[in-house]
Every structure is written in C-alpha cells, then in structure tokens.
Design a protein around this motif. Structure first.
Motif, PDB file in Angstrom:
ATOM      1  N   LEU B 131       0.830  -1.294  -0.111  1.00  0.00           N
ATOM      2  CA  LEU B 131      -0.013   0.039  -0.103  1.00  0.00           C
ATOM      3  C   LEU B 131       0.838   1.319  -0.111  1.00  0.00           C
ATOM      4  CD1 LEU B 131      -2.928  -0.533   2.423  1.00  0.00           C
ATOM      5  CD2 LEU B 131      -2.988  -0.332   0.247  1.00  0.00           C
ATOM      6  N   ARG B 132       2.085   1.061   0.774  1.00  0.00           N
ATOM      7  CA  ARG B 132       2.954   2.338   0.838  1.00  0.00           C
ATOM      8  C   ARG B 132       3.330   2.627  -0.732  1.00  0.00           C
ATOM      9  NH1 ARG B 132       5.391   0.279   5.813  1.00  0.00           N
ATOM     10  NH2 ARG B 132       4.071   1.578   7.668  1.00  0.00           N
ATOM     11  N   LYS B 133       3.888   1.710  -1.287  1.00  0.00           N
ATOM     12  CA  LYS B 133       4.518   1.777  -2.441  1.00  0.00           C
ATOM     13  C   LYS B 133       3.805   2.087  -3.553  1.00  0.00           C
ATOM     14  CE  LYS B 133       8.096  -1.173  -1.101  1.00  0.00           C
ATOM     15  NZ  LYS B 133       7.665  -2.664  -1.257  1.00  0.00           N
ATOM     16  N   ALA B 134       2.363   1.607  -3.599  1.00  0.00           N
ATOM     17  CA  ALA B 134       1.562   1.671  -4.741  1.00  0.00           C
ATOM     18  C   ALA B 134       1.554   3.009  -5.270  1.00  0.00           C
ATOM     19  CB  ALA B 134       0.245   1.044  -4.339  1.00  0.00           C
ATOM     20  N   SER B 135       1.369   2.928  -6.710  1.00  0.00           N
ATOM     21  CA  SER B 135       1.108   4.357  -7.301  1.00  0.00           C
ATOM     22  C   SER B 135      -0.258   5.076  -6.754  1.00  0.00           C
ATOM     23  CB  SER B 135       1.123   4.379  -8.752  1.00  0.00           C
ATOM     24  OG  SER B 135       0.003   3.629  -9.217  1.00  0.00           O
ATOM     25  N   LYS B 136      -0.275   6.308  -6.478  1.00  0.00           N
ATOM     26  CA  LYS B 136      -1.214   6.896  -5.954  1.00  0.00           C
ATOM     27  C   LYS B 136      -2.080   7.694  -6.826  1.00  0.00           C
ATOM     28  CE  LYS B 136       0.783   6.454  -1.758  1.00  0.00           C
ATOM     29  NZ  LYS B 136       0.654   4.934  -1.268  1.00  0.00           N
ATOM     30  N   ARG B 137      -3.180   6.673  -7.340  1.00  0.00           N
ATOM     31  CA  ARG B 137      -4.090   7.262  -8.131  1.00  0.00           C
ATOM     32  C   ARG B 137      -5.378   7.033  -7.564  1.00  0.00           C
ATOM     33  NH1 ARG B 137      -1.674   8.118 -13.193  1.00  0.00           N
ATOM     34  NH2 ARG B 137       0.268   7.414 -13.575  1.00  0.00           N
ATOM     35  N   PRO B 138      -5.868   7.637  -6.784  1.00  0.00           N
ATOM     36  CA  PRO B 138      -7.151   7.537  -6.117  1.00  0.00           C
ATOM     37  C   PRO B 138      -8.308   7.640  -6.835  1.00  0.00           C
ATOM     38  CG  PRO B 138      -6.167   9.526  -5.365  1.00  0.00           C
ATOM     39  CD  PRO B 138      -5.147   9.317  -6.334  1.00  0.00           C
ATOM     40  N   SER B 139      -9.260   6.815  -6.529  1.00  0.00           N
ATOM     41  CA  SER B 139     -10.443   6.856  -7.538  1.00  0.00           C
ATOM     42  C   SER B 139     -11.155   8.212  -6.762  1.00  0.00           C
ATOM     43  CB  SER B 139     -11.343   5.541  -7.283  1.00  0.00           C
ATOM     44  OG  SER B 139     -12.676   6.016  -7.282  1.00  0.00           O
ATOM     45  N   THR B 140     -11.969   8.747  -7.642  1.00  0.00           N
ATOM     46  CA  THR B 140     -12.823   9.944  -6.928  1.00  0.00           C
ATOM     47  C   THR B 140     -14.022   9.479  -6.220  1.00  0.00           C
ATOM     48  OG1 THR B 140     -14.375  10.340  -8.632  1.00  0.00           O
ATOM     49  CG2 THR B 140     -11.807  11.371  -8.850  1.00  0.00           C
ATOM     50  N   TRP B 141     -14.246   8.309  -5.991  1.00  0.00           N
ATOM     51  CA  TRP B 141     -15.445   8.092  -5.226  1.00  0.00           C
ATOM     52  C   TRP B 141     -15.405   8.643  -3.752  1.00  0.00           C
ATOM     53  CZ3 TRP B 141     -17.160   5.193  -1.114  1.00  0.00           C
ATOM     54  CH2 TRP B 141     -18.660   4.870  -0.980  1.00  0.00           C
ATOM     55  N   PHE B 142     -16.671   9.130  -3.671  1.00  0.00           N
ATOM     56  CA  PHE B 142     -16.912   9.655  -2.361  1.00  0.00           C
ATOM     57  C   PHE B 142     -15.723  10.811  -1.878  1.00  0.00           C
ATOM     58  CE2 PHE B 142     -17.938  10.244   2.074  1.00  0.00           C
ATOM     59  CZ  PHE B 142     -19.503  10.105   1.834  1.00  0.00           C
ATOM     60  N   ARG B 143     -15.196  11.260  -2.919  1.00  0.00           N
ATOM     61  CA  ARG B 143     -14.149  12.376  -2.586  1.00  0.00           C
ATOM     62  C   ARG B 143     -14.283  13.506  -3.550  1.00  0.00           C
ATOM     63  NH1 ARG B 143     -13.507  10.322   1.694  1.00  0.00           N
ATOM     64  NH2 ARG B 143     -11.710   8.963   2.200  1.00  0.00           N
TER      65      ARG B 143
END
Ligand code: SF4
Ligand code: SF4
Lengths: 367, 182, 417
Positions: B131-143
């Motif tokens: 989780l720390r290393k994963a590329s940070k491409r967050p979904s916009t769900w509920f954000r």
C-alpha cells in the motif's frame, strides 16, 4: 387403442441453462406433458436476513445488492425507505429524484434481462439476448458514472444517496433516453410480431386474475393477468406522485401478456425518467444522518415496486445500531408459489417458457 | 400473420449485421472507466492516516487489519500513531467503499484498477508495504474534492498526500498561531 | 458411373490409355475439359482395373477432404456470421480473422477426455457419430460441383440423396438411446418423430422438380434448368428450405437439441472427438443442403462469365447464408406445433405444388421459353394464394395490443391503495 405410457421424472436444474440460476424442479412428464412439478429451493441460501442482524443499518445496504443482483438499485431503495420510515428520516428532494431515476433505470435493465433470457428460453440462439445486453451495458455504464460500480451498486444510504451525480451523468442520460425508444422498437420488431413467438406464447401458461391475487402475486405477472396494481400508483413512495405514467396491464394473463407488459413498462419507465430529469433541482443529496443510524425502538415495513414485484423489508429495531430482525419479502420467491398451477398440463417447452416469464432471480428467492 | 412478423424480425437482424459490433477486444481495447470506479487496489496515504481504524470498523466484512503503536513524541508535537500493519484482504473485499466513506482524514481511497488476479489466496491480501509503495491514483469515489478538480485517475498524474485532502492545508503562520494559543 | 468426370478421365487415361481404351481416351469436343489423347498409359494392358481404382480413389479422396475442409471453414464462417448478427465479433484470435479457429477447436476436442456413461450401450454409443457423419459425405457423391466434375452420375441421384439423409434419423436415435440419459432420450424421441415427418413434404417438394426436368439424375436436372427452378417452383423451394432446416434440426426446428429445454438433446453425453464428429456432421448438413438446393433449384453450376465451380460455390453460399440468417433470428416451435406444421401446413402445400406442376407438365410437355414464363406466373400466384389461405386456416389471429382497460378486479386495487 391407447398406448400405455409411463411417467418419467427429470430433474430440471440446478444446473440447467434455463432455470435462471440454481433453481431445481423435479418434474414428472407423461411423454412431453408435465404431470407434476416440485420446486426445490435453497441452493443459493446465504442467510442475508441473519447477516443483517449483525451489521449496522448502513452496512446492510451492501447486503441488499446481492438479493436480486440484476436489480440492485430497487433493493437499495426498498431497504433505505424502510430505514427512513423506521428512524423518521426525511431525505432531501434531489436525493429522491436521483433514487427514482436510478430505480427506473434499473427496472429497464431488469426487464431487458428478462426479455433477452426469455427469448433464449424460446430458443432464439441468444440474438435478442445480445441486443438486450447491449442496451443493459449502457445502463450499467450510467451506473458506473453514478456510483462507481456496475452490479453491486450500494448507491443509496439511509437519508439520501451517498453522492450527487457527476457532471457528465446528465448528458449521458439524455443520450440514453433518446436512443432507448428506438431500441425498444427494434426488440418489438424482432419479437412482438413474430409468428413463432405468438404461437408459442399466446394462451399458454394462463394465470387468472383471481388466482394471482389469491396467491399474493405481484409485479408484472399480476398486471399481465389484468389486475391494475402497481405500488408506484397504489401506495406512492418517493416522488412517484409527482410524475405521470400509465400502468400497462394485460387481459389474458398468458406468457405473451407477461412479456408485453414488461416491454410497455420499459417505455413507461423512460417517461418517468424524462419527467424526473425535468423536475430535479439542485440541492443537497443526503440529509444529516450519522453514520451509525440509531432508530428508536419499533418496527417498520417498507415496500417498493421492484422490477419483479413488491419488494418489502420488515425491520425491527431495538434501539441499537443494527436491526433486531430483518425480514425480506422477495417478489421472486412469492411469485414462485404459482409454479405448479401454471406449469402442470403444458408441454416441456411451454414449461420452460412459462417458467421464464415468472422472471425469478435466485439471489432473491433463496436470499 | 403470413410470416410478415418473421420477415420483420429478419430485417432487424440484418440491420444489426450491418452495424458495428458493440463488443470490444478486451486486452487491447478498453472501455474507459469513470473516475468514480470503485476498484482495486486501494490508495492509502500513510502521511494522512492517523490509525483511527474507522475504516476497519466500518468494513461490513471486517477485512481491514490495523495494528498501531503510539509514536515516540507527544501528539501535540505533531506525531501520530505509527502504523505497523494495514492489511486489506482483497480476496473477500466487495468494493462497497464503506471504508473510504468512513475515513475522516481522507487517507484511504478506492483504487481504480480491476486486474488483480492472483494464483494464491494469500497474494490477495494487500500488505502495508504494498500500500505504501503503490502508485497513488485515487478514485474519486466519495471524494468530491477530487471530483471538483476534475481529476481522473486513469489519465491524471499521481497525487501526493497534500493534494487529496478536503481542506486546504493551513499555512505555517496559521499553524503557529493555533498551537501558540494553547 | 464415374466416366463423365474430367479429372477421373485424365487420371485414368494417364494410367491406362492404351488401344482398348482409345475411344474413351480421345479428346473430347472443344470447350469441354478432357484428355488430350495419349496413346500409351503407364500401366500395361489388362491392368485397367487398377487405373480405375486409383483414379476413383483420388477423386473420392479429393472430394472428401474438400468437404471436410469446407466444413471446418464453414464452422468458422457460421460463428463469425452469427456473431455479427448478434452485434458482436465472433472468433478472431487465432489466425487472420480467426480463420484457424477450427484447428484450435479440433485440437481441443482431440485432447479432451472421451467419456462414456456407465450405463451406456457402448457399441451403439460409439458408432452413432460415424453413422451421423457418413451420410453427409455420401450426399456429395451425386452433386455436380461444376461442369463435368462430379463423383457419380447416378441415374437415381435424388432418390439416393433422400435415402441417405434418412439415415441421420437412425443416428440420432442411436445416440440418444445409447446414452442412457433422459434428456438424450427426449431428444431422440423428438428427433425420430420430427425427421420422419419432414421427410414427406421434402420428398414431395422435390417431385415437382423431377416432373419438370423429367429425370432423377442430379446432373441432368442441372442441365435441364433453362430457368432456375426457384422461379418455376417457388412453393417447392420454400417447402424444401423449411423441411431441410427441420431435417438438419436448425432453428426454428431445432427441437432435437433444444438447448434451453433438453440441454443438448441426443448428444448431451458425448464429449471429446465423438462430440466433435457429431458437430461436424451438424455443420456439414447446411453445406449439403445448400449444395442440394443449388443443384435442384438454382441451376447448379450453370451461369455466365464466372467459372462453373465458382457459380456453384456462390449459390451454395447464398443458401447457407439464408439458413444462417434464419437461425440467427427465429425462436423455435413446440413439439406438437412442429408436427402440425409438417402435416397440416407443408404436406398439403407440397401436394398443391405437385398437383399444379403435374397439370402444367401435362399441358406443356416440352415448353418453349414463353410457356415457361407462363408457368412461372401461374406458380407464383398459386404459391402466394395457397400460403395466404393456409395461414388463414391454421394461423394465429392477429395479436391485439395491450390497452389500458377496466380491470375485472379494479375494486380490489383501490381498496388497498
Ligand atoms: S470496500 Fe467494503 S468490503 Fe472492501 S475493505 Fe472497504 S468496506 Fe471492506
Ligand atoms: S485510513 Fe482513515 S479511517 Fe482508516 S485508520 Fe487511517 S485515518 Fe483512520
């Protein structure tokens, strides 16, 4: 001279292409004629009602997705309506419109699935199924825009919906509303006038209105038998009293009527969505409800007109964060009670087709 | 009557023969997913996470496992609970997104992919290191804050923890003032 | 029997072209394919039977393999075309446009486990696929593929075709009975009833063609078609088309393997290559039907501009496409309706067609072109009138649209609401 025949008993299901899931019928045939039908249920039992007792009111929404998995929105709606009734929450207007739009889209999707699979039962080599799924995909795309999932939607929350529709949802919805009537015309061209469908479906599997009412049948099957009973009109919930629509209903109650009622309902649903899109106004989509809903002690029964019939949730609260008891009145299960009445006496092929028109969903039957 | 309905049906299928197929060739072609798509694998910002475990509590299945220990310095000096374990068992996850909804600090986001097939079940558990290393491409769900920016996880660039919060980060002066008052 | 075949002639004369065969091995009339007169064959005198055998074997080998290959290609075509009818793509992964898909299928089926049910009648179970497939190959023996290329010039060609196709009913019953499965049994019983019933209109619809051409040999039927018999026998064509699609159990008559009812019918217990052979027979059937119909109704290989083989292929292709199109569109009948359709619909129609054609042939035994066109007109009128009449007698009344109307239980609804 009459030939002596011996009845043959065949298990149709749980692994059979046209039992729509893991339904099993133990059927006794005399030649091709059905003598007796015995339904065997429970292959998909997951104990949803019991599971609901250990989850908070919000978490149960995810369980309802899995009841009738081709119509998750309607399940969501029925459940959150009941919770709102129980806890005395009033959702904002915009949320109600969004919910109705979602539920009606879901109705179209569910009826599309019915139409496709029914024609498959009739033996049409999956062509109408493919066409129907093409349009269903479009609805699922809309749902993906709306809530990020395609099947297990969990869109609604007690007190509204979790998030407003994104900007690009409305143009996409408009496009869908424009295209869809043409597609429905296309299905009708393929199915409604087709002589083979007519000889197969007309006056086959007749369910009389009296019998339907006495067996507590609901939904399109009941309306096909000529009973004008639709909860959206009879007991308007959400904003159904603010939109105009007709309830299509049939006269004979045969397979063709059950198909045709559903096709007409798709058209009516489109009308409802159009009116909702016109009427909806900006505003909040979720009333201030804590994450842990704690309804007062009491009980409530909420019901909606799901695509398959009256879907009801009966919740008992003991004042805690989880329901004390959750009972689901699933339309598919109750509609199955007429199985023997409308199948016995018909031929094997009719049995499959008639069973198809009941349009059950095993997720809901076994819960 | 007279087979005319059948002929009509034949014209419908013929019309569809002339249409472009609607299916796509999956591994080569893809349907663009909507930014709200709820998928694997979760985007998690350690910097934002306080270890409050709201997410774990809200998961209907209880599949998030969090182990923390208090940091060495006092909380008031800006330390937080250090996260030792933050495992998500994707094998049982149903991507309902309730954990994301519950996170009060915008530390957890849904992911936007769906191709996480594994051969063994234990590989489906996302450990904290991944989780720390994963590329940070967050979904916009509920954000909504991401959605308002028009962020799209499939085309946009990676977001750092400073860019994803629902509040503006206070300036250094504000912080000083706030903490000085105490 | 084989003498008219050009390839046969060439090979035979190459091997045994000696004095005794001089008349046979002289060049044919200009414009015809033929052997260009070699005095000495490779084999000595008295060994002509070997030459005959070798040449015959080569011909049969070629034709059988061509049919197998085209069946394989046809499976690809059918799947692609049905895919496009269903607004999807169809197999396209293996080879250009998925053309190697049949090979992949074949490999898959060869590698699969070959199971035989415990209670099955092993012998019958194993033989049934072969019994199913061989008739399909035999049909092609009497089909003229092009100008003087055919295997056998049988003077009872059509009778041969009819009798050979009947064997498939036996194969279906063998497969269904030997499987010891109730679904298979249903399929088998339905199969026998259906196939036997549809033989009757099929044969009767061909009789019109036979009357017009005055011969039972497929080769002379092709040669006697000044106008395609499709024009002269519209009713016969339609009946044959429907009866043939029932004979090879394709939608709307695919009761025998109705997958939504009796799952796969008679071949439910088959797996591996045995199933593959059954499927191959099923996929060869449209090709065979297309070939028969092209021969009987569409002037066979005759046509201008293009080479005769290509004409033949084109005609087969168009028939096959028509069958495909029907398959992609229609649902299936019920078992009693299917029998009713054969006996109450197609059978009288075929009789009418036969009657009218017989009278016409009686009036104009050797029609000139004008009289032929007159017959075309009469036959089309008869076809339309009789179809409309039968639709009226047998058909469903036109369906009524659903309209809101007062429900018999309207009171119930308002009370509860
Ligand atoms: S998405 Fe749902 S199931 Fe998955 S971890 Fe979050 S709360 Fe649990
Ligand atoms: S991710 Fe959010 S909810 Fe979960 S522990 Fe961290 S801060 Fe708390």
């Amino acid at each position: 001279m009459t030939l002596k025949t011996e009845p043959v008993t065949i298990n149709i299901g749980p692994q059979h292409p046209s039992t729509h899931g893991v339904f099993r019928m133990r059927v006794t045939f005399d030649g091709e004629v059905v003598v007796d039908v015995e339904p065997v249920l429970g292959y998909l039992h997951r104990g949803s009602e019991k599971l609901a007792e250990e989850r908070t009111y919000t978490q149960v929404v995810t369980l309802t997705d899995r009841l009738d998995y081709v119509a998750s929105m309607s399940n969501n709606l029925a459940y959150v309506l009941t919770v709102e009734k129980l806890a005395g929450i009033k959702p904002p207007d915009r949320a109600m419109y969004l919910r109705v739009i979602a539920a009606e889209l879901m109705r179209i999707a569910s009826h599309l699935v019915f139409t496709g699979f029914w024609l498959n039962d009739l033996g049409a080599l999956a062509t109408p199924l493919m066409y129907c799924f093409r349009e269903r995909e479009k609805i699922l795309d809309l749902f993906e825009m709306l809530c990020g999932a395609r099947i297990t939607l969990s869109y609604m929350r007690p007190g509204g919906v979790f998030q407003d529709a994104p900007e690009d949802f409305w143009p996409a919805l408009h496009r869908f509303l424009e295209e869809m009537p043409n597609y429905i015309d296309e299905y009708e061209g393929l199915i409604t006038g087709n002589e083979i469908v007519l000889v197969r479906a007309k006056n086959v599997g007749i369910l009389s209105a009296e019998k339907a009412v006495n067996s507590s049948i609901s939904g399109p099957i009941l309306r096909a038998s000529g009973v004008e009973w639709d909860l959206r009109k009879a007991d308007p919930y959400e904003i159904y009293d603010r939109v105009k629509f007709n309830i299509p209903f049939g006269g004979v109650g045969d397979n063709f009527d059950r198909y045709f009622v559903r096709v007409q309902e798709m058209r009516e649903s489109l009308k409802i969505i159009e009116q909702c899109v016109e009427q909806v106004e900006p505003g909040p989509v979720r009333s201030e409800v804590p994450f842990l809903v704690r309804p007062p002690k009491g009980e409530a029964y909420g019901r909606v007109e799901a695509p398959k019939g009256e879907l009801g949730f009966y919740l008992v609260s003991d004042g805690g964060i989880a329901p004390y008891r959750c009972k689901i009145r699933s339309p598919s299960f109750i509609n199955l009670t007429i199985l023997r009445d409308i199948l016995v006496g018909w031929k094997l092929a009719d049995m499959i087709v008639t069973f198809g028109t009941i349009d059950i969903n095993m997720g809901e039957v076994d819960r | 009557m007279y087979g005319l309905g059948i002929l009509q049906g034949l014209t419908v299928t013929f019309k569809n023969l002339m249409r472009k197929p609607f299916t796509i060739q999956y591994p080569e072609e893809r349907i663009p997913q909507h930014p709200r798509f709820r998928g694997e694998e979760f985007t998690w910002y350690e910097e934002r996470c306080t270890g409050c475990a709201s997410c774990a509590k809200y998961c209907p299945l209880g599949i998030i496992k969090i182990v923390t220990h208090p940091g060495k310095t006092n909380m008031q000096e800006g330390d937080y609970y250090a996260i030792d374990v933050f495992d998500i068992d994707i094998g049982r996850c149903m991507f309902c997104g309730l954990c994301v909804e519950a996170c009060p600090y915008d530390a957890l986001f849904m992911g936007s992919g769906f191709e996480e097939g594994q051969y063994r079940r234990q590989d489906l558990v996302i450990p904290v290191d991944r989780l720390r290393k994963a590329s940070k491409r967050p979904s916009t769900w509920f954000r909504p804050q991401l959605e308002d920016k028009g962020y799209n996880p499939h085309t946009g660039k990676e977001l750092s923890w400073r860019q994803v919060g629902r509040h503006q980060q206070p300036s250094q002066e504000d912080l000083k003032e706030k903490w000085a008052e105490r | 029997m084989l003498e008219g075949n050009a390839i046969f002639r060439n090979i035979y004369c190459l091997l045994a072209g000696n004095e005794g065969n001089a008349a046979y091995c002289t060049p044919l009339a200009p414009g015809q394919y033929g052997y260009a007169g070699v005095k000495f064959g490779l084999l000595p005198h008295g060994w002509e039977w070997v030459a005959y055998f070798v040449a015959g074997f080569i011909i049969v080998f070629m034709v059988v393999n061509a049919i197998m290959l085209s069946t394989a290609l046809y499976t690809w075509f059918e799947r692609r075309a049905i895919g496009r009818f269903q607004a999807r793509i169809g197999p396209n992964r293996w080879g250009p446009f998925g053309l190697l898909q049949p090979i992949a299928d074949l490999l898959k089926m060869l590698l699969k486990e070959d199971t035989v049910p415990k209670d099955a009648d092993r012998w019958v179970f194993n033989i049934a696929p072969i019994v199913m497939f061989v008739p399909m190959l035999l049909i092609f023996a009497v089909i003229p593929f092009g100008k003087s290329s055919y295997i056998a010039n049988l003077n009872i060609g059509i009778l041969f075709i009819i009798s050979v196709t009947t064997v498939s009913a036996l194969a279906i019953f063998m497969a269904g009975w030997a499987s010891a499965n109730k679904y298979a049994m249903f399929g088998a019983v339905r199969g026998v009833a259906q196939l036997v019933s549809y033989e009757v209109p099929m044969v009767l619809s061909i009789v019109g063609v036979i009357l017009l051409s005055g011969s039972l040999s497929t080769i002379s039927i092709v040669e006697s078609q000044r106008l395609p018999f499709l024009l002269l026998q519209p009713l016969g064509f339609l009946i044959f088309l429907l009866a043939a699609s029932a004979e090879m159990n394709r939608t709307p008559f695919d009761l025998i393997e109705a997958d939504s009812e009796i799952v796969a019918g008679y071949h439910i217990e088959y797996s591996g290559m045995k199933w593959g052979v059954l499927q191959a027979a099923e996929f060869a059937a449209p090709l065979a039907t297309g070939a028969i119909m092209a021969t009987l109704f569409l002037q066979g290989w005759r046509g201008t501009f293009l080479p005769s083989h290509l004409w033949f292929l084109l005609k087969v292709f168009s028939i096959v496409f028509l069958l495909l199109w029907i398959r992609a569109t229609l649902p299936r009948f019920r078992v009693d309706q299917i029998m009713g359709f054969a006996w109450k619909g197609l059978f009288p129609l075929a009789l009418i067609n036969l009657f009218v054609t017989a009278i016409e042939v009686l009036i104009w035994p050797l029609p000139n072109t004008g009289q032929l066109w007159l017959m075309v007109g009469i036959n089309w009128i008869v076809a339309v009138v009789s179809i409309v009449a039968f639709a009226n007698i047998l058909g469903q009344r036109s369906f009524r649209r659903l309209r809101p109307r007062t429900s018999p239980l309207a009171g119930v609804t308002s009370e509860v609401g």
